[in-house]
Scaffold this active site. Sequence first.
Site, PDB file in Angstrom:
ATOM      1  N   GLU A 173      33.050   2.061  62.525  1.00 12.35           N
ATOM      2  CA  GLU A 173      32.118   2.969  61.830  1.00 12.35           C
ATOM      3  C   GLU A 173      30.667   2.630  62.152  1.00 12.35           C
ATOM      4  OE1 GLU A 173      33.071   5.396  58.985  1.00 12.35           O
ATOM      5  OE2 GLU A 173      35.016   5.399  59.972  1.00 12.35           O
ATOM      6  N   HIS A 249      31.384   1.736  53.117  1.00  9.31           N
ATOM      7  CA  HIS A 249      30.726   1.002  54.204  1.00  9.31           C
ATOM      8  C   HIS A 249      29.957  -0.164  53.585  1.00  9.31           C
ATOM      9  CE1 HIS A 249      30.444   4.978  56.663  1.00  9.31           C
ATOM     10  NE2 HIS A 249      31.383   4.232  57.189  1.00  9.31           N
ATOM     11  N   CYS A 368      21.858   5.476  55.423  1.00 10.10           N
ATOM     12  CA  CYS A 368      22.899   6.166  56.211  1.00 10.10           C
ATOM     13  C   CYS A 368      22.283   7.086  57.244  1.00 10.10           C
ATOM     14  CB  CYS A 368      23.777   7.051  55.334  1.00 10.10           C
ATOM     15  SG  CYS A 368      24.645   6.202  54.041  1.00 10.10           S
TER      16      CYS A 368
HETATM   17  O1  SUG Z   1      31.474   9.142  56.329  1.00 11.51           O
HETATM   18  N1  SUG Z   1      30.195  11.610  54.219  1.00 11.51           N
HETATM   19  C1  SUG Z   1      29.961  10.472  55.077  1.00 11.51           C
HETATM   20  C2  SUG Z   1      28.824   9.656  54.542  1.00 11.51           C
HETATM   21  C3  SUG Z   1      28.434   8.576  55.481  1.00 11.51           C
HETATM   22  C4  SUG Z   1      27.432   7.661  54.920  1.00 11.51           C
HETATM   23  N2  SUG Z   1      27.083   6.684  55.884  1.00 11.51           N
HETATM   24  C5  SUG Z   1      26.823   5.386  55.634  1.00 11.51           C
HETATM   25  N3  SUG Z   1      27.121   4.814  54.500  1.00 11.51           N
HETATM   26  N4  SUG Z   1      26.331   4.691  56.591  1.00 11.51           N
HETATM   27  C6  SUG Z   1      31.208   9.609  55.217  1.00 11.51           C
HETATM   28  O2  SUG Z   1      31.885   9.383  54.211  1.00 11.51           O
HETATM   29  C7  SUG Z   1      31.144  13.770  53.657  1.00 11.51           C
HETATM   30  C8  SUG Z   1      31.250  15.075  54.358  1.00 11.51           C
HETATM   31  C9  SUG Z   1      31.828  16.166  53.525  1.00 11.51           C
HETATM   32  O3  SUG Z   1      32.436  15.903  52.501  1.00 11.51           O
HETATM   33  O4  SUG Z   1      31.679  17.310  53.984  1.00 11.51           O
HETATM   34  C10 SUG Z   1      31.004  12.627  54.621  1.00 11.51           C
HETATM   35  O5  SUG Z   1      31.572  12.623  55.685  1.00 11.51           O
END
Ligand code: SUG
Length: 445
Positions: A173, A249, A368
């Site tokens: 990730e 994460h 993020c």
């Molecule tokens: O991978 N949300 C992302 C958020 C990522 C956050 N990144 C970090 N913490 N670095 C995920 O969970 C939600 C998309 C949706 O529900 O349409 C989403 O993918």
Amino acid sequence: MVCEVNFDGLVGPTHNYSGLAHGNVASMTHEGLVANPREAALQGLEKMKSLMDAGYAQGVLPPQQRPDLGALRALGFTGSDARVLSRAAEEAPQVLRAVCSASSMWTANAATVTPSVDAPDRRVHVTPANLQSSFHRYLEPETTARVLAAIFRDERHFAHHPVLPSTPAFSDEGAANHTRLCGDHGEAGVHLYVYGRQAFGGDGVEPRRFPARQTLEASQAVARQHGLCAAQTVFAQQHPDAIDAGVFHNDVIAVGNGPVLLYHEMAFRDEQGTLDALRAKMATPLIPVRVPAEAVSLDDAVASYLFNSQLLSNPDGTMTLVVPGECQEREAVWRCLQGHLLAGSNPIAEVVVKDVKQSMRNGGGPACLRLRVALSGEERAAIAGRVLLDDALHFDLTTWIERHYRDRLAPADLADPQLAHETLTALDELTRILKLGDVYPFQLA
Ligand code: SUG
């Protein structure tokens, strides 16, 4: 001089709330809400602009081509684009939602980057993350790799590695689970890789409710690709209870910059062992800033995204913490920021609040939204394209967003062929604004 450039992801025109991310509490809770893609993109751009104005180097990365019609065709939908979309909406609505996600905005997951000062060949090393743990994010790495290769094009300074095998054992990730600790950014660093589970062997202690996205094997492979040795790396398991509370994460529970590691006591399975390992390898004394659960509960940490903040270095040696607006809404968190963090003996001297609510509702805070790349002056000069933010680029991007983005998008709108058309028109123009050349599948077809 080496300084950190934050490359923020521009929020794409299909930003919506589809509840796609299992284990990400915000995404799960806000499923079905009507999103405002224009506001989302402007909020992100405003964060970039204000950090640029405050003197921090700021870059920008473009969103991806969504809906991903190529992915739908690969899954057997045929006919015109409109037909492909309407059939997907009818027969596989979850798949349609996934191929429309604007998730590439969270560029902390785009790749893992090692600065040249730590690499044996003195080049900046880049591995795009495979993001194989969810279908909507698994669609990102191909274009991500193309975009990063277009920007960091000069082979004398930049080395690009293949995405790790897209299979659960190498689930990667990106930088969201990677923290580089050092003195100044130009000094040699120690790389902390935090993983949720071990694929081969291990003692089987893992989260029970939500998936662990990063594997030890993936983190080790990235370190190996980048030429890092044991003296430069620490691998630490994330606390399984934190993952089960919604910490999908490490960057939802810890943030590091220079010698400072700001973390919640539930961040690591072996807190003391992790700190000891870092101390043993770092050339500079580690400055741990620990937040105990009695000050901020895990639930408060997840709801406020206190730890998904950007910790930025200032020329006078102090640091600024850029927190999401949600931190103001939780009393315990705000108290911790004022009392424990600002008043404590650590370099954090300022807290800046940013409103990125549109992204936050999908579980993406200030940290993020950015990929950190520490670059020397020469490496910065070698960047291709127009991706380092200045006032002129900020103006061009603002007017581009205002021209092309909708201010309302519900999951039911995703099948609208007009949305796909609008997005392609917008992205085609964006690659010209950013001077990136052709990076999207529709441009390369
Ligand atoms: O991978 N949300 C992302 C958020 C990522 C956050 N990144 C970090 N913490 N670095 C995920 O969970 C939600 C998309 C949706 O529900 O349409 C989403 O993918």
